[in-house]
Design an enzyme around this catalytic site. Structure first.
Site, short mmCIF file in Angstrom:
data_model
loop_
_atom_site.label_atom_id
_atom_site.label_comp_id
_atom_site.label_asym_id
_atom_site.label_seq_id
_atom_site.Cartn_x
_atom_site.Cartn_y
_atom_site.Cartn_z
N TYR A 125 8.59 12.14 30.33
CA TYR A 125 8.55 13.48 30.94
C TYR A 125 9.44 14.46 30.17
CZ TYR A 125 5.81 12.17 35.06
OH TYR A 125 4.81 11.79 35.90
N ALA A 126 10.64 14.03 29.80
CA ALA A 126 11.58 14.93 29.11
C ALA A 126 10.98 15.47 27.81
CB ALA A 126 12.89 14.20 28.82
N ARG A 127 10.22 14.65 27.10
CA ARG A 127 9.61 15.09 25.84
C ARG A 127 8.49 16.09 26.07
NH1 ARG A 127 10.20 9.94 21.96
NH2 ARG A 127 12.01 9.08 23.03
N GLU A 182 13.99 16.03 42.13
CA GLU A 182 13.81 17.43 41.78
C GLU A 182 13.21 17.49 40.38
OE1 GLU A 182 17.30 16.47 42.36
OE2 GLU A 182 17.14 16.73 44.52
N GLN A 217 17.42 9.28 54.98
CA GLN A 217 16.31 10.24 54.82
C GLN A 217 15.02 9.52 54.45
OE1 GLN A 217 17.81 12.98 51.88
NE2 GLN A 217 17.05 11.79 50.17
#
EC number: 3.5.4.13
Length: 184
Positions: free
Chosen positions: A110-112, A133, A176
């Site tokens: 994802y970062a790339r 997030e 949660q």
């Protein structure tokens, strides 16, 4: 603090229910990898998303958060608009031991692509689904794939159990379930 190995993570998942459901081996055929790795656990994103919208031109205020800032989507592929943001949650439910702190790093896949995932540390004694997030930092729409890897959790063991855990102080995000919005 020592980083904990796959052996330790597997044993804690089996005997303490630290990660449920737990995937024992890393899965990566035709998907963004998830499951147990050498020194961490790659968690999956559930098909439940809250995508920021600006339909009502509201202001984002962490002290007075308006749920209308989001559009809810249940989908296998979430499309985040350019330069926008979405919340999601892990498929896995975590129960963190009293002597362990967990930090999260994004997946390089994802970062790339300009997609950054952020999670604050999972504190000793905390339990729940982890709210993820996702930031799309690109000028293009970006896809997030549900039920595939989203981030990697690293487990750090303290030199002794903490004096006061997240559960002891009744932290506001304790237990949660689902995507959880900001609380004051």
């Amino acid at each position: 603090m020592a980083i904990l190995s796959d052996r330790w993570i597997r044993e804690a998942a089996r005997t303490q229910g630290m990660i449920e459901p737990f995937v024992e081996a890393q899965r990566r055929d035709g998907c963004i990898s998830y499951g147990l790795s050498s020194y961490g656990y790659d968690a999956r994103v559930a098909p439940e998303f809250k995508i920021f919208t600006n339909v009502d031109s509201t202001i984002v205020d962490p002290k007075d958060f308006d749920p209308k800032n989001f559009v809810d989507r249940e989908t296998d592929v979430c499309i985040i608009p350019p330069n926008s943001f979405a919340l999601a949650r892990t498929v896995e439910y975590f129960r963190i031991p009293r002597d362990v702190l967990v930090i999260c790093l994004g997946k390089s896949t994802y970062a790339r692509c300009g997609i950054i995932v952020n999670v604050t540390p999972l504190e000793p004694g905390w339990e729940g689904h982890v709210t993820l997030e996702f930031s799309n930092t690109t000028p293009l729409p970006a896809r997030i794939y549900a039920n595939e890897g989203a981030c990697q959790f690293l487990f750090l063991q303290g030199n002794e159990p903490c004096e006061t855990s997240y559960a002891d102080r009744a932290g506001k995000y304790m237990g949660q379930k689902g995507v959880t919005l900001p609380k004051l």
